[in-house]
Design a protein around this motif. Structure first.
Motif, PDB file in Angstrom:
ATOM      1  N   VAL A  53      -5.972   9.051  21.972  1.00 24.41           N
ATOM      2  CA  VAL A  53      -4.944   9.295  22.017  1.00 24.41           C
ATOM      3  C   VAL A  53      -5.536   9.397  19.243  1.00 24.41           C
ATOM      4  O   VAL A  53      -5.819   8.699  19.262  1.00 24.41           O
ATOM      5  N   ILE A  54      -5.417  10.392  19.356  1.00 24.33           N
ATOM      6  CA  ILE A  54      -5.992  10.757  17.959  1.00 24.33           C
ATOM      7  C   ILE A  54      -4.870  10.927  17.269  1.00 24.33           C
ATOM      8  O   ILE A  54      -4.249  12.073  17.313  1.00 24.33           O
ATOM      9  N   CYS A  55      -4.237  10.304  16.101  1.00 23.79           N
ATOM     10  CA  CYS A  55      -3.653  10.824  15.276  1.00 23.79           C
ATOM     11  C   CYS A  55      -3.588  10.743  14.205  1.00 23.79           C
ATOM     12  O   CYS A  55      -4.116   9.958  13.163  1.00 23.79           O
ATOM     13  N   MET A  56      -3.764  11.858  13.114  1.00 26.87           N
ATOM     14  CA  MET A  56      -4.512  11.905  12.040  1.00 26.87           C
ATOM     15  C   MET A  56      -2.911  12.800  11.156  1.00 26.87           C
ATOM     16  O   MET A  56      -2.664  13.325  11.307  1.00 26.87           O
ATOM     17  N   THR A  57      -3.205  12.100   9.705  1.00 27.20           N
ATOM     18  CA  THR A  57      -2.219  12.369   8.657  1.00 27.20           C
ATOM     19  C   THR A  57      -2.726  13.107   7.597  1.00 27.20           C
ATOM     20  O   THR A  57      -4.452  12.828   7.218  1.00 27.20           O
ATOM     21  N   GLY A  58      -2.284  14.265   7.040  1.00 22.16           N
ATOM     22  CA  GLY A  58      -3.013  14.567   5.865  1.00 22.16           C
ATOM     23  C   GLY A  58      -1.948  15.151   4.788  1.00 22.16           C
ATOM     24  O   GLY A  58      -0.448  15.481   4.996  1.00 22.16           O
ATOM     25  N   TRP A  59      -2.359  14.972   3.430  1.00 18.12           N
ATOM     26  CA  TRP A  59      -1.025  15.277   2.520  1.00 18.12           C
ATOM     27  C   TRP A  59      -2.112  15.642   1.057  1.00 18.12           C
ATOM     28  O   TRP A  59      -3.302  15.996   1.487  1.00 18.12           O
ATOM     29  N   ARG A  60      -1.395  16.420   0.803  1.00 16.26           N
ATOM     30  CA  ARG A  60      -2.356  17.610  -0.718  1.00 16.26           C
ATOM     31  C   ARG A  60      -1.125  16.548  -1.741  1.00 16.26           C
ATOM     32  O   ARG A  60      -0.163  16.961  -1.444  1.00 16.26           O
ATOM     33  N   GLU A  61      -1.904  16.404  -3.183  1.00 14.22           N
ATOM     34  CA  GLU A  61      -1.548  15.761  -4.315  1.00 14.22           C
ATOM     35  C   GLU A  61      -0.094  16.596  -4.446  1.00 14.22           C
ATOM     36  O   GLU A  61      -0.667  17.982  -4.629  1.00 14.22           O
ATOM     37  N   HIS A  62       0.680  16.185  -5.626  1.00 12.22           N
ATOM     38  CA  HIS A  62       1.076  17.143  -5.963  1.00 12.22           C
ATOM     39  C   HIS A  62       2.606  16.597  -7.272  1.00 12.22           C
ATOM     40  O   HIS A  62       3.138  15.412  -6.996  1.00 12.22           O
ATOM     41  N   PRO A  63       2.408  16.883  -7.998  1.00 13.03           N
ATOM     42  CA  PRO A  63       3.242  16.301  -8.967  1.00 13.03           C
ATOM     43  C   PRO A  63       5.121  15.335  -8.916  1.00 13.03           C
ATOM     44  O   PRO A  63       4.644  14.649  -9.194  1.00 13.03           O
ATOM     45  N   SER A  64       5.187  15.194  -7.225  1.00 19.12           N
ATOM     46  CA  SER A  64       6.742  15.695  -7.109  1.00 19.12           C
ATOM     47  C   SER A  64       6.420  14.138  -6.942  1.00 19.12           C
ATOM     48  O   SER A  64       7.097  13.342  -6.417  1.00 19.12           O
ATOM     49  N   GLN A  65       5.356  13.434  -6.480  1.00 20.06           N
ATOM     50  CA  GLN A  65       5.059  12.684  -5.114  1.00 20.06           C
ATOM     51  C   GLN A  65       4.896  11.112  -6.211  1.00 20.06           C
ATOM     52  O   GLN A  65       4.484  11.700  -7.800  1.00 20.06           O
ATOM     53  N   GLN A  66       5.034  10.225  -5.995  1.00 21.61           N
ATOM     54  CA  GLN A  66       4.937   9.108  -6.685  1.00 21.61           C
ATOM     55  C   GLN A  66       4.180   8.803  -6.547  1.00 21.61           C
ATOM     56  O   GLN A  66       3.298   8.876  -6.231  1.00 21.61           O
ATOM     57  N   GLU A  67       3.501   8.210  -7.532  1.00 20.45           N
ATOM     58  CA  GLU A  67       2.402   7.469  -8.623  1.00 20.45           C
ATOM     59  C   GLU A  67       1.682   6.902  -7.780  1.00 20.45           C
ATOM     60  O   GLU A  67       2.421   5.592  -7.423  1.00 20.45           O
ATOM     61  N   THR A  68       1.106   6.152  -7.500  1.00 18.16           N
ATOM     62  CA  THR A  68       0.507   4.730  -6.588  1.00 18.16           C
ATOM     63  C   THR A  68      -0.133   3.596  -7.815  1.00 18.16           C
ATOM     64  O   THR A  68       0.401   4.228  -8.858  1.00 18.16           O
ATOM     65  N   LYS A  69       0.617   2.563  -7.632  1.00 18.08           N
ATOM     66  CA  LYS A  69       0.633   1.098  -8.369  1.00 18.08           C
ATOM     67  C   LYS A  69      -0.897   0.668  -8.613  1.00 18.08           C
ATOM     68  O   LYS A  69      -1.481   1.309  -7.790  1.00 18.08           O
ATOM     69  N   ARG A  70      -0.608   0.160  -9.748  1.00 20.34           N
ATOM     70  CA  ARG A  70      -2.181  -0.723  -9.928  1.00 20.34           C
ATOM     71  C   ARG A  70      -2.546  -1.333  -9.371  1.00 20.34           C
ATOM     72  O   ARG A  70      -1.356  -2.054  -8.948  1.00 20.34           O
ATOM     73  N   ARG A  71      -4.025  -1.099  -8.750  1.00 23.96           N
ATOM     74  CA  ARG A  71      -4.279  -2.500  -7.365  1.00 23.96           C
ATOM     75  C   ARG A  71      -4.007  -4.118  -8.339  1.00 23.96           C
ATOM     76  O   ARG A  71      -4.332  -4.261  -8.859  1.00 23.96           O
TER      77      ARG A  71
END
Length: 89
Positions: A53-71
């Motif tokens: 079973v291979i499950c893959m997820t992909g996405w592309r950055e978009h200005p409407s997406q939430q920004e990642t938090k600082r490490r």
């Protein structure tokens, strides 16, 4: 082999190609079953089968997406979560 095909169909694991041939001839299925039995069949007559079973997820950055938090900005550690909810294994 017929039982294997039934199980695969029940899982939705059939040919997903748009231009597929929708019919599998009886002779082809019987020949494939005989070859598979001779190569992989057990002494008790069963035929082992495995699948991945291979499950893959992909996405592309978009200005409407939430920004990642600082490490390092988390307020709780994964170790604390694991202690509270268990390791799951």
């Amino acid at each position: 082999m017929q039982k294997l095909i039934e199980h695969l169909r029940a899982m939705g694991e059939t040919n997903a190609l748009v231009q597929r041939n929708n019919t599998l001839k009886r002779e082809t299925a019987l020949a494939a079953a005989a070859v598979y039995q001779s190569m992989f069949g057990a002494e008790d007559g069963t035929i082992p089968a495995t699948f991945q079973v291979i499950c893959m997820t992909g996405w592309r950055e978009h200005p409407s997406q939430q920004e990642t938090k600082r490490r390092g900005s988390a307020t709780i550690s994964f170790q604390d979560i694991q202690k509270q909810f268990g390791s799951g294994s």
